[in-house]
Motif scaffolding. Structure first.
Motif, mmCIF file in Angstrom:
data_model
loop_
_atom_site.group_PDB
_atom_site.id
_atom_site.type_symbol
_atom_site.label_atom_id
_atom_site.label_comp_id
_atom_site.label_asym_id
_atom_site.label_seq_id
_atom_site.Cartn_x
_atom_site.Cartn_y
_atom_site.Cartn_z
ATOM 1 N N ARG A 141 0.835 -1.206 0.000
ATOM 2 C CA ARG A 141 0.000 0.000 0.000
ATOM 3 C C ARG A 141 0.870 1.255 0.000
ATOM 4 O O ARG A 141 0.555 2.237 -0.684
ATOM 5 C CB ARG A 141 -0.908 -0.030 1.228
ATOM 6 C CG ARG A 141 -2.051 0.933 1.165
ATOM 7 C CD ARG A 141 -2.949 0.791 2.370
ATOM 8 N NE ARG A 141 -4.172 1.538 2.161
ATOM 9 C CZ ARG A 141 -5.003 1.884 3.118
ATOM 10 N NH1 ARG A 141 -4.758 1.524 4.376
ATOM 11 N NH2 ARG A 141 -6.083 2.565 2.851
ATOM 12 N N ARG A 142 1.962 1.237 0.749
ATOM 13 C CA ARG A 142 2.895 2.384 0.753
ATOM 14 C C ARG A 142 3.539 2.538 -0.629
ATOM 15 O O ARG A 142 3.672 3.651 -1.141
ATOM 16 C CB ARG A 142 3.964 2.201 1.824
ATOM 17 C CG ARG A 142 3.456 2.423 3.224
ATOM 18 C CD ARG A 142 4.585 2.483 4.243
ATOM 19 N NE ARG A 142 5.691 1.620 3.891
ATOM 20 C CZ ARG A 142 6.177 0.646 4.632
ATOM 21 N NH1 ARG A 142 5.661 0.391 5.805
ATOM 22 N NH2 ARG A 142 7.187 -0.089 4.222
ATOM 23 N N ALA A 143 3.941 1.424 -1.241
ATOM 24 C CA ALA A 143 4.535 1.482 -2.580
ATOM 25 C C ALA A 143 3.523 2.040 -3.582
ATOM 26 O O ALA A 143 3.871 2.851 -4.453
ATOM 27 C CB ALA A 143 5.006 0.093 -3.013
ATOM 28 N N GLN A 144 2.279 1.625 -3.439
ATOM 29 C CA GLN A 144 1.216 2.101 -4.319
ATOM 30 C C GLN A 144 1.031 3.613 -4.179
ATOM 31 O O GLN A 144 0.906 4.325 -5.173
ATOM 32 C CB GLN A 144 -0.081 1.374 -3.970
ATOM 33 C CG GLN A 144 -1.265 1.734 -4.823
ATOM 34 C CD GLN A 144 -2.494 0.961 -4.368
ATOM 35 O OE1 GLN A 144 -2.906 1.068 -3.220
ATOM 36 N NE2 GLN A 144 -3.052 0.168 -5.271
ATOM 37 N N ALA A 145 1.046 4.104 -2.951
ATOM 38 C CA ALA A 145 0.880 5.538 -2.711
ATOM 39 C C ALA A 145 2.034 6.330 -3.319
ATOM 40 O O ALA A 145 1.822 7.396 -3.922
ATOM 41 C CB ALA A 145 0.774 5.816 -1.210
ATOM 42 N N ARG A 146 3.263 5.828 -3.168
ATOM 43 C CA ARG A 146 4.431 6.514 -3.740
ATOM 44 C C ARG A 146 4.359 6.551 -5.268
ATOM 45 O O ARG A 146 4.895 7.474 -5.895
ATOM 46 C CB ARG A 146 5.724 5.821 -3.303
ATOM 47 C CG ARG A 146 6.102 6.067 -1.858
ATOM 48 C CD ARG A 146 7.514 5.574 -1.540
ATOM 49 N NE ARG A 146 7.707 4.153 -1.812
ATOM 50 C CZ ARG A 146 7.478 3.180 -0.931
ATOM 51 N NH1 ARG A 146 7.043 3.474 0.287
ATOM 52 N NH2 ARG A 146 7.688 1.920 -1.262
ATOM 53 N N ALA A 147 3.703 5.564 -5.862
ATOM 54 C CA ALA A 147 3.632 5.473 -7.328
ATOM 55 C C ALA A 147 2.420 6.194 -7.916
ATOM 56 O O ALA A 147 2.194 6.128 -9.120
ATOM 57 C CB ALA A 147 3.628 4.018 -7.759
ATOM 58 N N ARG A 156 -1.214 0.612 -9.136
ATOM 59 C CA ARG A 156 -1.630 -0.799 -9.117
ATOM 60 C C ARG A 156 -0.440 -1.713 -9.404
ATOM 61 O O ARG A 156 -0.275 -2.756 -8.771
ATOM 62 C CB ARG A 156 -2.775 -1.040 -10.105
ATOM 63 C CG ARG A 156 -4.095 -0.403 -9.658
ATOM 64 C CD ARG A 156 -5.256 -0.799 -10.541
ATOM 65 N NE ARG A 156 -5.116 -0.340 -11.915
ATOM 66 C CZ ARG A 156 -5.493 0.851 -12.366
ATOM 67 N NH1 ARG A 156 -6.045 1.722 -11.532
ATOM 68 N NH2 ARG A 156 -5.347 1.180 -13.638
ATOM 69 N N ARG A 157 0.412 -1.308 -10.339
ATOM 70 C CA ARG A 157 1.592 -2.104 -10.673
ATOM 71 C C ARG A 157 2.563 -2.137 -9.483
ATOM 72 O O ARG A 157 3.100 -3.191 -9.139
ATOM 73 C CB ARG A 157 2.287 -1.541 -11.922
ATOM 74 C CG ARG A 157 3.461 -2.369 -12.379
ATOM 75 C CD ARG A 157 4.063 -1.942 -13.718
ATOM 76 N NE ARG A 157 4.266 -0.515 -13.848
ATOM 77 C CZ ARG A 157 3.558 0.301 -14.663
ATOM 78 N NH1 ARG A 157 2.595 -0.196 -15.427
ATOM 79 N NH2 ARG A 157 3.813 1.581 -14.722
ATOM 80 N N ALA A 158 2.755 -1.005 -8.815
ATOM 81 C CA ALA A 158 3.656 -0.948 -7.663
ATOM 82 C C ALA A 158 3.147 -1.826 -6.518
ATOM 83 O O ALA A 158 3.937 -2.475 -5.828
ATOM 84 C CB ALA A 158 3.816 0.497 -7.190
ATOM 85 N N PHE A 159 1.840 -1.852 -6.316
ATOM 86 C CA PHE A 159 1.244 -2.703 -5.279
ATOM 87 C C PHE A 159 1.584 -4.162 -5.549
ATOM 88 O O PHE A 159 2.088 -4.877 -4.683
ATOM 89 C CB PHE A 159 -0.278 -2.490 -5.255
ATOM 90 C CG PHE A 159 -0.986 -3.164 -4.117
ATOM 91 C CD1 PHE A 159 -1.212 -2.484 -2.939
ATOM 92 C CD2 PHE A 159 -1.451 -4.470 -4.226
ATOM 93 C CE1 PHE A 159 -1.885 -3.093 -1.876
ATOM 94 C CE2 PHE A 159 -2.118 -5.090 -3.181
ATOM 95 C CZ PHE A 159 -2.333 -4.397 -1.999
ATOM 96 N N GLN A 160 1.323 -4.600 -6.778
ATOM 97 C CA GLN A 160 1.592 -5.989 -7.170
ATOM 98 C C GLN A 160 3.085 -6.305 -7.081
ATOM 99 O O GLN A 160 3.479 -7.344 -6.558
ATOM 100 C CB GLN A 160 1.077 -6.237 -8.590
ATOM 101 C CG GLN A 160 1.294 -7.649 -9.083
ATOM 102 C CD GLN A 160 0.405 -8.658 -8.383
ATOM 103 O OE1 GLN A 160 -0.640 -8.318 -7.856
ATOM 104 N NE2 GLN A 160 0.827 -9.911 -8.373
#
Length: 190
Positions: A141-147, A156-160
């Motif tokens: 979720r943190r990666a998704q927010a940063r992306a 969505r790609r960062a989350f996965q």
């Protein structure tokens, strides 16, 4: 008092002087209790994380289904005499502090561990495995927010990618994580 059945290992009696607040979000009452002896600055830092619990609960509901109880909350005690634990509907933190990663983990226990009781050690995966997954979901979720957030293709790609990276690095680890089958743990390898 609990209208829901509760396993005895999920009951704690926290004795002391606590400041208590509550609020209702999406029909769930969230309690916040902090030891009165904590400094105002420490309480404010704790409260900033505690205030995330309704959002965390809603996020974890996407993976675990509707929240199984009418309330949730956090109690932060002063002494470091214990450890963080998922008491049913009230997560306890020791030592006067709280952290977000542990809150994600312990909050997931409200579905997995609190709503599903252990019959034996082979059920530990449903408690700890899925609560640990919550930590991985938090990192994703943190990666998704940063992306760019959940509404973006990059998000969505960062989350996965975060989930895949976490799985791969854990799977390749040399610490023995995969040496015990989740369905056949031993007490000393939990």
């Amino acid at each position: 008092a609990s209208a829901a059945p509760v396993a005895s290992y999920l009951v704690e009696d926290s004795v002391g002087s606590f400041g208590l607040s509550e609020r209702t979000v999406h029909g769930i009452r969230f309690y916040q209790a902090q030891a009165s002896s904590l400094s105002a600055a420490r309480k404010a830092r704790n409260r900033a994380i505690m205030n995330m619990q309704p959002d965390i609960t809603q996020f974890e509901s996407m993976f675990s289904g509707p929240f199984p109880f009418k309330s949730d909350g956090v109690a932060i005690g002063r002494p470091s005499a214990s450890f963080e634990e998922e008491m049913q509907t009230m997560i306890t933190f020791a030592g006067g502090t709280i952290d977000t990663d542990t809150l994600y983990h312990e909050n997931m226990h409200q579905w997995w561990g609190d709503h599903v009781t252990e019959h034996g050690y082979q059920m530990t995966f449903y408690k700890e495995g899925l609560a640990t997954l919550a930590e991985f979901l938090y990192a994703a979720r943190r990666a998704q927010a940063r992306a760019g957030g959940p509404g973006t293709k990059a998000g969505r790609r960062a989350f996965q990618q975060s989930l895949v990276h976490t799985f791969n690095s854990t799977y390749r680890g040399k610490d023995g994580f995969w040496t015990v089958a989740p369905s056949n743990p031993t007490p000393w390898a939990l």
